[in-house]
Design an enzyme around this catalytic site. Sequence first.
Site, PDB file in Angstrom:
ATOM      1  N   GLY A 210       0.831  -1.213   0.000  1.00  0.00           N
ATOM      2  CA  GLY A 210       0.000   0.000   0.000  1.00  0.00           C
ATOM      3  C   GLY A 210       0.859   1.254   0.000  1.00  0.00           C
ATOM      4  N   THR A 263       9.919 -11.296  -6.760  1.00  0.00           N
ATOM      5  CA  THR A 263       8.761 -12.000  -6.245  1.00  0.00           C
ATOM      6  C   THR A 263       9.100 -13.451  -6.003  1.00  0.00           C
ATOM      7  OG1 THR A 263       6.593 -12.921  -6.744  1.00  0.00           O
ATOM      8  CG2 THR A 263       7.899 -12.234  -8.626  1.00  0.00           C
ATOM      9  N   ASP A 265       6.912 -15.607  -5.751  1.00  0.00           N
ATOM     10  CA  ASP A 265       5.887 -16.390  -6.465  1.00  0.00           C
ATOM     11  C   ASP A 265       6.261 -16.649  -7.926  1.00  0.00           C
ATOM     12  OD1 ASP A 265       4.477 -16.281  -4.156  1.00  0.00           O
ATOM     13  OD2 ASP A 265       2.904 -14.940  -4.883  1.00  0.00           O
ATOM     14  N   ILE A 422      10.428 -19.796   4.607  1.00  0.00           N
ATOM     15  CA  ILE A 422      11.050 -19.926   3.281  1.00  0.00           C
ATOM     16  C   ILE A 422      11.382 -18.553   2.699  1.00  0.00           C
ATOM     17  CG2 ILE A 422      10.470 -20.550   0.878  1.00  0.00           C
ATOM     18  CD1 ILE A 422       9.155 -23.075   2.084  1.00  0.00           C
ATOM     19  N   ARG A 423      10.482 -17.609   2.963  1.00  0.00           N
ATOM     20  CA  ARG A 423      10.645 -16.269   2.393  1.00  0.00           C
ATOM     21  C   ARG A 423      11.746 -15.468   3.077  1.00  0.00           C
ATOM     22  NH1 ARG A 423       5.463 -12.317   1.833  1.00  0.00           N
ATOM     23  NH2 ARG A 423       6.145 -11.723   3.904  1.00  0.00           N
TER      24      ARG A 423
HETATM   25  N1  LIG Z   1      -1.689  -0.709  -9.670  1.00  0.00           N
HETATM   26  C1  LIG Z   1      -0.811  -0.116  -8.876  1.00  0.00           C
HETATM   27  N2  LIG Z   1      -0.429   1.166  -9.106  1.00  0.00           N
HETATM   28  C2  LIG Z   1       0.477   1.779  -8.307  1.00  0.00           C
HETATM   29  N3  LIG Z   1       1.060   1.189  -7.243  1.00  0.00           N
HETATM   30  C3  LIG Z   1       0.722  -0.072  -6.961  1.00  0.00           C
HETATM   31  C4  LIG Z   1      -0.222  -0.796  -7.744  1.00  0.00           C
HETATM   32  N4  LIG Z   1      -0.352  -2.035  -7.218  1.00  0.00           N
HETATM   33  C5  LIG Z   1       0.481  -2.082  -6.146  1.00  0.00           C
HETATM   34  N5  LIG Z   1       1.129  -0.911  -5.992  1.00  0.00           N
HETATM   35  C6  LIG Z   1       2.080  -0.569  -4.932  1.00  0.00           C
HETATM   36  O1  LIG Z   1       3.238  -1.409  -5.021  1.00  0.00           O
HETATM   37  C7  LIG Z   1       3.686  -1.781  -3.730  1.00  0.00           C
HETATM   38  C8  LIG Z   1       3.871  -3.258  -3.639  1.00  0.00           C
HETATM   39  O2  LIG Z   1       2.745  -3.950  -4.154  1.00  0.00           O
HETATM   40  P1  LIG Z   1       2.329  -5.402  -3.663  1.00  0.00           P
HETATM   41  O3  LIG Z   1       1.251  -5.897  -4.551  1.00  0.00           O
HETATM   42  O4  LIG Z   1       2.046  -5.362  -2.204  1.00  0.00           O
HETATM   43  O5  LIG Z   1       3.660  -6.264  -3.783  1.00  0.00           O
HETATM   44  P2  LIG Z   1       4.498  -6.758  -5.038  1.00  0.00           P
HETATM   45  O6  LIG Z   1       5.097  -5.586  -5.674  1.00  0.00           O
HETATM   46  O7  LIG Z   1       5.503  -7.645  -4.422  1.00  0.00           O
HETATM   47  O8  LIG Z   1       3.532  -7.463  -5.933  1.00  0.00           O
HETATM   48  C9  LIG Z   1       2.680  -1.231  -2.740  1.00  0.00           C
HETATM   49  O9  LIG Z   1       3.256  -0.120  -2.088  1.00  0.00           O
HETATM   50  C10 LIG Z   1       1.486  -0.843  -3.572  1.00  0.00           C
HETATM   51  O10 LIG Z   1       0.817   0.292  -3.093  1.00  0.00           O
HETATM   52  O1  LIG Z   2       3.588 -10.483   3.255  1.00  0.00           O
HETATM   53  P1  LIG Z   2       2.164 -10.829   3.302  1.00  0.00           P
HETATM   54  O2  LIG Z   2       1.333  -9.606   3.233  1.00  0.00           O
HETATM   55  O3  LIG Z   2       1.819 -11.742   4.407  1.00  0.00           O
HETATM   56  O4  LIG Z   2       1.809 -11.561   1.960  1.00  0.00           O
HETATM   57  C1  LIG Z   2       2.019 -12.877   1.652  1.00  0.00           C
HETATM   58  C2  LIG Z   2       2.126 -12.964   0.161  1.00  0.00           C
HETATM   59  O5  LIG Z   2       3.386 -12.520  -0.250  1.00  0.00           O
HETATM   60  C3  LIG Z   2       3.954 -13.421  -1.184  1.00  0.00           C
HETATM   61  O6  LIG Z   2       4.932 -14.164  -0.520  1.00  0.00           O
HETATM   62  C4  LIG Z   2       4.640 -12.695  -2.299  1.00  0.00           C
HETATM   63  O7  LIG Z   2       3.802 -11.778  -2.886  1.00  0.00           O
HETATM   64  P2  LIG Z   2       4.411 -10.464  -3.571  1.00  0.00           P
HETATM   65  O8  LIG Z   2       5.431 -10.947  -4.564  1.00  0.00           O
HETATM   66  O9  LIG Z   2       3.230  -9.815  -4.205  1.00  0.00           O
HETATM   67  O10 LIG Z   2       5.034  -9.658  -2.502  1.00  0.00           O
HETATM   68  C5  LIG Z   2       2.791 -14.310  -1.593  1.00  0.00           C
HETATM   69  O11 LIG Z   2       3.202 -15.586  -1.948  1.00  0.00           O
HETATM   70  C6  LIG Z   2       1.971 -14.325  -0.356  1.00  0.00           C
HETATM   71  O12 LIG Z   2       0.622 -14.583  -0.633  1.00  0.00           O
END
Ligand SMILES: Nc1ncnc2c1ncn2[C@@H]1O[C@H](COP(=O)(O)OP(=O)(O)O)[C@@H](O)[C@H]1O
Ligand SMILES: O=P(O)(O)OC[C@H]1O[C@](O)(COP(=O)(O)O)[C@@H](O)[C@@H]1O
Length: 551
Positions: A210, A263, A265, A422-423
């Site tokens: 966020g 990531t 994932d 693991i993470r």
């Molecule tokens: N569509 C988007 N536009 C702008 N910022 C985004 C969007 N989606 C996610 N973010 C921002 O990218 C950051 C990481 O996103 P998140 O989904 O939690 O993890 P990841 O980048 O690992 O997938 C957060 O600070 C979030 O607010």
């Molecule tokens: O850190 P959180 O909020 O518990 O999220 C767990 C999620 O983060 C992950 O490890 C990785 O997700 P992102 O790559 O989006 O950060 C997912 O596999 C899992 O669902």
Amino acid sequence: MASSGSSTIPSTNSYTRLPDLKIPPRSGSSADLTRSARSSRLGSPMEDMTKYEKKLLQGDGGYLLEDVPHLTDYIPDLPTHPNPLQDNTAYSVVKQYFVNTDDTVVQKVIQHKSSSRGTHFRRAGPRQKVYFESDEVKACIVTCGGLCPGLNTVIREIVCGLEVMYGVKELIGIQGGYMGFYSKNTVTLTRKTVDDIHKKGGTILGTSRGGHDTIKIVDSIQDRGINMVFIIGGDGTQKGAAAIYQEVKRRGYKCVVCGIPKTIDNDIPVIDKSFGFDSAVEEAQRAINAAHVEAESAENGIGLVKLMGRYSGFIAQYATLASRDVDLCLIPESPFYLDGHGGLLEFIEKRIKEYGHMVIVVAEGAGQDLIAQDMRSMDNKDASGNKLLLDVGLWLSQKIKEHFGKKKKTLNLKYIDPTYMIRAIPSNASDNVYCTLLAQCAVHGAMAGFTGYTVGLVNGRHAYIPFYKITECQNKVSITDRMWARLLSSTNQPSFLSKKDIEEKKEEEELQVSATSADNVNSITTRTGLGFSPILTLSLYHPTFMKPPRK
Ligand SMILES: Nc1ncnc2c1ncn2[C@@H]1O[C@H](COP(=O)(O)OP(=O)(O)O)[C@@H](O)[C@H]1O
Ligand SMILES: O=P(O)(O)OC[C@H]1O[C@](O)(COP(=O)(O)O)[C@@H](O)[C@@H]1O
Ligand SMILES: [Mg+2]
């Protein structure tokens, strides 16, 4: 390290001219706008963020370069400087150290004699000319999203790369993810302060979900005089990075925005795999081994291991393939059902009867629709807008126990949830090397003035990939692919799919491929008689930017 010099494409002047493509800045260009000048020249920020630009270049035989932006696209006449690496004692001796400007990396490596040459990306690596003087650079690094092995290695190598290779002295770390730009202090990063960090899990900078506020972030970048931003994060983060790049460009500010895909994932498309993935698969083996030992040692023993994978089941798939002890692997991409003929519970019962024990690996995103039906759950989301999952491991344990209970059969089920363990580990040896090369390539690209790019490994070669290619879809396990079939034949589990389901899946996957394939853009490119022609920069609407960024 040396350029192979074996570019598959003929060198033409029009091709090498590409970084000089002049695109008039929307609101004039100045690297040092004052805040008041800045705001008075702002239109509606969201207006521009609903667009991104594609730099496409067409060549012979269906060759298409999906190029990344360059600072000179919106700031004309930027001075260049000789790359300081040429005087670096370590690198100066390397033959063809600088990447040939024509070098590109092909996206699809399997070709037929009638195939079109298809999409290519700019090859990553050091360039002869750079667009920054060493003492002009003020760089920052931020890590966002969930943890992943290797984050600290990438941070370390960006710092070392800038300092050692390019003599950069000013480098700061943004703490706590995107929101740290406007709500936290920064830390100074030097070669000394990052010396040991690759041996630790997590990120020394902290991370968050966020809090992406594009305007506040770019204000902070400008106020601090930052001109290189390295953003390490997953699919959400790269969308945020793309929005930051758009805003920086709209302001005409000389600042590189570079993404490094992270990531656990492995859900980022285009790239071969994400860093930390190998380490995660390796660490998962320890949990699977434990589950196997427990299961083998008890009457009707089941070892159930939950692994991460919200929308993509790669960790579960590869951990299963690596282990050979797994009898059943469940992933989000492959639906299943519990009861009745051919169902999951019937299979488990059969396998236990046959072998006396079994190991189940389940990705956390598997079976979410079934659990939701069962629990009538709400559709909860995290701060970044990602779906909050229900615990499939606990739910499945319960269902299996109930089933065996009803049949009055002995059952010894041990549920292991090693997900965060693991993470949180440091990266293994091969991920450490991978992280180092990614970081160095990110640094070379930034010094060369490229911007709006993610650095990634494509068919074993490092490349600069435009943000939209990374954010337009998610990488998923294809259950109509040979790799999933290998898994099914190794575990000897049913696919739980009917022929009709498989046909539908195939169609769905083909549609997804064609929606993102180069064929779609070929129709909007033009050609000249030359081998290569920098054709145009297209403004296209993309759903990623249609909505305001999630907070
Ligand atoms: N569509 C988007 N536009 C702008 N910022 C985004 C969007 N989606 C996610 N973010 C921002 O990218 C950051 C990481 O996103 P998140 O989904 O939690 O993890 P990841 O980048 O690992 O997938 C957060 O600070 C979030 O607010
Ligand atoms: O850190 P959180 O909020 O518990 O999220 C767990 C999620 O983060 C992950 O490890 C990785 O997700 P992102 O790559 O989006 O950060 C997912 O596999 C899992 O669902
Ligand atoms: Mg993500």
